[in-house]
Design an enzyme around this catalytic site. Structure first.
Site, mmCIF file in Angstrom:
data_model
loop_
_atom_site.group_PDB
_atom_site.id
_atom_site.type_symbol
_atom_site.label_atom_id
_atom_site.label_comp_id
_atom_site.label_asym_id
_atom_site.label_seq_id
_atom_site.Cartn_x
_atom_site.Cartn_y
_atom_site.Cartn_z
ATOM 1 N N SER A 1 0.838 -1.209 0.000
ATOM 2 C CA SER A 1 0.000 0.000 0.000
ATOM 3 C C SER A 1 0.865 1.248 0.000
ATOM 4 O O SER A 1 1.987 1.241 0.505
ATOM 5 C CB SER A 1 -0.888 0.015 1.242
ATOM 6 N N SER B 1 5.377 4.465 1.185
ATOM 7 C CA SER B 1 6.305 5.444 0.626
ATOM 8 C C SER B 1 6.435 6.709 1.461
ATOM 9 O O SER B 1 7.303 7.544 1.185
ATOM 10 C CB SER B 1 5.867 5.881 -0.769
ATOM 11 N N PHE C 1 8.721 20.478 11.262
ATOM 12 C CA PHE C 1 8.084 20.185 9.982
ATOM 13 C C PHE C 1 7.341 21.418 9.503
ATOM 14 O O PHE C 1 7.032 22.313 10.296
ATOM 15 C CB PHE C 1 7.131 18.985 10.118
ATOM 16 N N GLN D 1 -2.727 18.760 -3.338
ATOM 17 C CA GLN D 1 -1.459 19.283 -2.829
ATOM 18 C C GLN D 1 -0.286 18.912 -3.713
ATOM 19 O O GLN D 1 -0.111 17.747 -4.079
ATOM 20 C CB GLN D 1 -1.193 18.753 -1.435
ATOM 21 N N HIS E 1 3.599 18.629 -3.553
ATOM 22 C CA HIS E 1 4.745 18.566 -2.636
ATOM 23 C C HIS E 1 5.885 19.319 -3.306
ATOM 24 O O HIS E 1 6.217 19.042 -4.464
ATOM 25 C CB HIS E 1 5.125 17.118 -2.386
ATOM 26 N N LEU F 1 9.510 11.108 -4.249
ATOM 27 C CA LEU F 1 9.434 12.051 -3.143
ATOM 28 C C LEU F 1 10.765 12.293 -2.446
ATOM 29 O O LEU F 1 11.467 11.350 -2.087
ATOM 30 C CB LEU F 1 8.423 11.502 -2.118
ATOM 31 N N GLU G 1 9.938 16.137 3.148
ATOM 32 C CA GLU G 1 9.982 17.461 3.760
ATOM 33 C C GLU G 1 10.991 17.485 4.907
ATOM 34 O O GLU G 1 11.515 18.535 5.260
ATOM 35 C CB GLU G 1 8.588 17.792 4.291
ATOM 36 N N ARG H 1 3.149 23.686 2.406
ATOM 37 C CA ARG H 1 3.508 23.180 1.096
ATOM 38 C C ARG H 1 2.914 23.964 -0.060
ATOM 39 O O ARG H 1 3.578 24.132 -1.098
ATOM 40 C CB ARG H 1 3.085 21.715 0.975
ATOM 41 N N HIS I 1 0.964 15.292 -4.828
ATOM 42 C CA HIS I 1 1.321 14.428 -3.705
ATOM 43 C C HIS I 1 0.119 13.900 -2.935
ATOM 44 O O HIS I 1 0.086 12.742 -2.541
ATOM 45 C CB HIS I 1 2.229 15.223 -2.777
ATOM 46 N N ARG J 1 -2.900 20.631 3.427
ATOM 47 C CA ARG J 1 -2.524 19.781 4.552
ATOM 48 C C ARG J 1 -1.103 20.111 4.987
ATOM 49 O O ARG J 1 -0.215 20.329 4.165
ATOM 50 C CB ARG J 1 -2.601 18.314 4.132
#
Lengths: 137, 250, 569
Positions: free
Chosen positions: C44, C48, C117, C231, C233, C243, C246, C277, C345, C380
């Site tokens: 799933s 990632s 973050f 979104q 990224h 990816l 972040e 983002r 993303h 988000r």
């Protein structure tokens, strides 16, 4: 009651491995040689134990056996056994650092250092035995 | 396409509804400098032959779906670059040592059963309530098992293992490494409960330390070392229980 | 036919789905759970995720702070009561996962580490080096193996939800291995199938992110909420879209333009690289328009500079980033800057749910990226999504259990009719004799192109209109899609065709919602309506499926403590 995979008759194809699988790949071949080395090391040890046993039979019997060991066949055997023993040792020392985690206090000794120490110890012991054998010690 | 260079792909096919045995199909695929084997397979499926079936998902080497044999070696096709093989031919086959379901798709039921068999979850006598916060675990304690928790379940190790091939009862590298991951986790107390499985004949003692599993592992989990360490621990534990009967170990 | 007895059926075996399954079996000792997934759960896309999961973990933090950061990050479109529930349950969920073995990175004193973050005013993102999603997913999956009452259907593709008399009572699903279509009955269904990033050409998303669950709920009459908010990224590898977490910026990485400058000083002087983002991605577009970006084979990019972090820190904190750049770009971030650009993303929008993961249809629930409860609103914050899977996955599991235990089992005869109809529909559409027809890839590529053109980072009326007109044409072409693979066993071409149908449905919800939102908010930026318009658009969009274009309605945003204000960082 469950629609689990076992309920279905799947047709799958199973590829058979030939008994000579280990001949087609150098890495598997070297693995088989490492396994085979145990046979030679075992044979050497049995011979050595027999030699020691013969000491109790007196000098004559012992010396006669020693002479027979100088025949070409035995020399070839000992050379091959030595090569296998060296191969076994080198491969073993190579991995021992990863398997046996050595710690000095809290710090982990890196595997390469463990391997190097094993080789160093081996050389020292071999030299000591050699010197003893040649009557120096 | 940026160039006219082509590379030959030979792919093992198996259509269970039509065939009793696999066959080989050959495709000419464009060669791109930054393409991986998976890009070529997608090109074949999208543009040339929609009937080619294979598993893939993340294309970044973390989901474990896309393991296949590439020129006889088990690889993740999303991380295997064409440029390392060009201009030679590519032979793509399903992962060795597994039954073939269809084309490049193998039957992984046995693997899934074995993952479950080693009880890969935290086993404790008493659970600390969540309200009391986390179990404390130092970075050193984490490093004892961290490496072995990186397994992406890609099964390349099972393909490389010459024991698993003929002896499919062997629990296998990934499952045994996972057992060790939990045994070595300071929060776990389940080694005794798992011992029956991992220390069985089909467990660690079936391993003859060929070491190929660790060589092919794309995540450097080193299952061979996990198994040998388990052997050492198990043997030490056995001696200890002989010499000190009644002493309770983890 | 052996009829399986499941109280709850969960579609999707990722972070949310597995968490829901465990919550369900722990909520009641009798409940039986079915978990259907088109891939084995370890595959799933949760796997990632890299950066981390946020929660109030330390004494210098509090729920109001996490809630406010989230709400401000959402550009005030988040439902504040749902956010308050989310932040209060987050720490418990993260600790529970720790108890289940997740190898969170630790401080020397043994406590779980926290890192900075984007958009978070306090360090509250816990992580498992930089493979947090991987470790979370495997911890959840391995824990789920403890419970025999979780019955898995691995590699079964769900084609539709069965709604009978206004109640969800099961699904029709295709067993990939045998090619057989079955109806699986249940008293409650939880949809956890993730988002649909693959409707765009450049995305961090895996191949499986085709919005299947969103489309199924949509077809069943459930509205898709806030779909226009997609979104980007800011740091994905050009071309592959892989990816770059972040966390690489959280640990101190810089974004540099062609002039060697940290260009974010002109857009986000306060937070710089740790801005939200949507703003960081928009900054890239501005730099692109000003000609201060690099050009490469896959378009323009900027540099992610990690060199000043040093090899030790990179190997300790973001080793996966180093591995990925070395493998896929041939660059070692210790010595060279990494090329990055914004890529699609995450979808903030999704199936309309409430704080208990309930949809408007009785017995139907949803959690994870598929759902829109919503805590993420118009944008988000990084590291909220993994926590979201846990909190709402658990809530969905418990809500569905409570509901299911009061229900009668659905009638198998009724379900068998649904299965038969579904079988016939698919057989007629894909396996009938047809002349001509198009390859899947042709339609899919055109879909992705039109979505990128109309619904990209910056949107404008003419382009959105073009996309909205293009989509019905693509749907018509889809009626004529041709698949070569006529087999039953493991027919992945059939699955790709079914996924394309789902992608088209999701795309139309995104495009039409975007067209009608005449303002800029969060990740939805209109070049023709550059300001946020709280008076007219402090609302959620709800896209309902019709025979023609979707019908877009609106619903209110729940505001408790925090009044909307200007969003500056």
């Amino acid at each position: 009651m469950n629609l689990h995979h076992e309920d279905y008759q799947h047709k799958v194809y199973i590829r058979r491995k030939s008994p000579t699988w280990w001949l087609r790949n150098i890495k598997y071949f070297m693995f088989m040689m490492r396994e085979l080395s145990s046979a030679f090391i075992g044979a050497f040890l049995l011979l050595f134990l027999y030699e020691l046993f013969l000491i109790s039979k007196g000098e004559a019997v012992f010396n006669q056996f020693q002479t027979s060991l100088r025949s070409p066949a035995f020399i070839v055997f000992y050379v091959i056994a030595l090569i296998f023993a060296l191969y076994h040792t080198v491969t073993w020392f190579g991995v021992v650092g990863r398997i046996q985690q050595v710690k000095v206090g809290k710090t982990k000794v890196p595997p390469s250092l463990v391997t190097a120490s094993a080789f160093a110890g081996w050389i020292v012991v071999s030299i000591a035995i050699g010197l003893f054998f040649f009557g120096v010690i | 396409m940026s160039s006219d260079k082509m590379i030959t792909f030979k792919v093992l096919r198996f259509r269970p509804e039509e065939q009793d045995e696999p066959s080989e199909d050959t495709y000419q695929v464009p060669f791109e400098e930054d393409w991986v084997v998976l890009d070529a397979l997608n090109h074949i499926k999208d543009q040339m032959d929609g009937t080619l079936s294979y598993r893939w998902s993340c294309r970044m080497g973390v989901c474990g779906s896309c393991g296949m044999m590439v020129n006889g070696e088990p690889k993740l096709t999303c991380s295997t670059f064409l440029r390392d093989y060009y201009p030679g031919e590519m032979l793509i086959e399903p992962l060795a040592n597994f039954p073939i379901v269809r084309d490049l798709v193998i039957d992984m039921d046995d693997f899934m059963d074995k993952l479950k068999a080693v009880k890969p979850w935290i086993i404790r006598e008493e659970e600390q309530p969540v309200e009391e916060g986390e179990y404390l675990q130092t970075p050193e304690q984490l490093s004892e098992f961290k490496q072995f928790s990186s397994c992406i379940n890609c099964m390349l190790c099972y393909s490389a293992c010459p024991v698993y091939g003929p002896e499919s009862d062997f629990i296998g590298p990934a499952a045994l490494a996972l057992a060790h991951r939990y045994n070595a986790d300071s929060r776990d107390q389940g080694m005794e409960e798992r011992r029956e499985i991992f220390a069985s004949e089909e467990g660690i003692w079936n391993c003859t330390f060929v070491g190929e599993c660790s060589v092919v592992c794309p995540k450097h989990v080193d299952p061979a070392v996990a198994i040998q360490r388990t052997k050492v621990e198990t043997t030490q534990g056995w001696f200890q229980s002989l010499l000190m009967p009644g002493g309770k170990k983890k | 036919m052996n009829v399986p007895r499941h109280d709850i059926l969960i579609i999707g075996g990722g972070g949310a789905g597995l968490r829901a399954a465990i919550a369900a079996v722990e909520a009641d000792p009798k409940v039986e759970v079915g978990l259907v997934s088109k891939v084995y759960p370890m595959r799933s896309h949760t796997v990632s995720a890299e950066g981390g999961a946020a929660g109030v973990m330390r004494e210098d933090d509090n729920f109001d702070s996490h809630a406010y950061d989230t709400i401000k990050g959402s550009d005030f479109l988040a439902d504040q009561d749902v956010v308050e529930t989310f932040v209060s349950e987050a720490p418990g969920e993260l600790i529970q996962l720790e108890h289940w073995g997740c190898p969170w990175s630790r401080d020397p004193d043994g406590r779980v580490s926290v890192r900075a973050f984007g958009g978070m005013t306090v360090k509250r993102t816990i992580h498992a080096s930089d493979k947090t999603g991987f470790h979370m997913l495997h911890a959840l999956f391995q824990t789920s193996l403890k419970y025999d009452r979780i019955h898995r259907y691995d590699e079964w593709f769900v084609t539709s939800l069965i709604i009978d008399e206004g109640k969800a009572c099961g699904v029709t699903a295709l067993n990939l291995r045998s090619g057989q279509m079955e109806a699986i009955p249940a008293k409650a269904v939880i949809v956890c199938t993730g988002g649909g990033g693959r409707i765009f050409p450049f995305t961090t998303n895996a191949a499986i992110k085709t919005g299947d669950g969103m489309a199924m709920a949509y077809k069943a009459g459930v509205p898709l909420k806030d779909m226009e908010f997609v979104q980007y990224h800011p740091t994905g590898l050009p071309g592959t879209g892989i990816l770059m977490t972040e966390a690489s910026r959280g640990e101190g990485g810089y974004l540099i333009n062609t002039e060697g400058e940290r260009y974010l000083k002109d857009y986000l002087p306060g937070k710089m690289e740790l801005g939200p983002r949507d703003m960081v991605s928009r900054a890239f577009v501005h730099e692109e328009r000003a000609g201060r970006v690099f050009q490469g084979k896959y378009g323009s990019y900027v540099h992610l500079d990690l060199r000043h972090l040093g090899e030790e820190k990179i190997d300790e904190k973001i080793p996966f980033v180093r591995e990925l750049t070395r493998n896929y770009v041939g660059i070692d971030p210790v010595h060279e800057p990494v090329p990055v650009r914004p890529v699609v993303h995450y979808m903030m929008g999704g199936v309309d749910t409430d704080v208990n993961a309930k949809t408007p249809i009785e017995g139907l629930y949803s959690a994870g990226e598929t759902a829109c409860a919503t805590i993420n609103g118009a944008n988000r914050l990084g590291s909220n999504s993994l926590t979201e899977c846990l909190v709402f996955g658990a809530r969905a599991g418990r809500s569905a259990t409570e509901f299911a235990l009061e229900q009668e089992a659905p009638s198998y005869a009724a379900l068998e009719n649904f299965a038969r109809d579904e079988r016939n529909k698919i057989r007629d559409k894909f396996f009938g004799d047809k002349d001509g027809g198009e390859r899947i890839v042709a339609i899919r590529t055109d879909l992705q192109k039109t979505m990128e053109a109309g619904a990209g980072i910056y949107r404008i009326e003419e382009e959105l209109k073009k996309t909205c007109e293009e989509l019905p044409k693509l749907k018509e072409r889809y009626e004529n899609v041709r698949i070569e693979d006529r087999s039953e066993v493991f027919n992945t071409e059939l699955i790709a065709a079914l996924e394309l149908g789902n992608m088209l449905d999701v795309a139309e919800a995104v495009a039409h919602s975007a067209l009608l939102r005449k303002e800029s908010r969060g990740s939805h930026s209109r070049s023709d309506y550059e300001e946020r318009d709280d008076e007219n658009f402090l609302k959620h969009s709800l896209a309902y499926r019709t025979d023609g274009d979707p019908r877009i309605e609106y619903s209110d945003v729940t505001i408790t403590k925090w009044q909307p204000e200007e969003r500056k960082y």
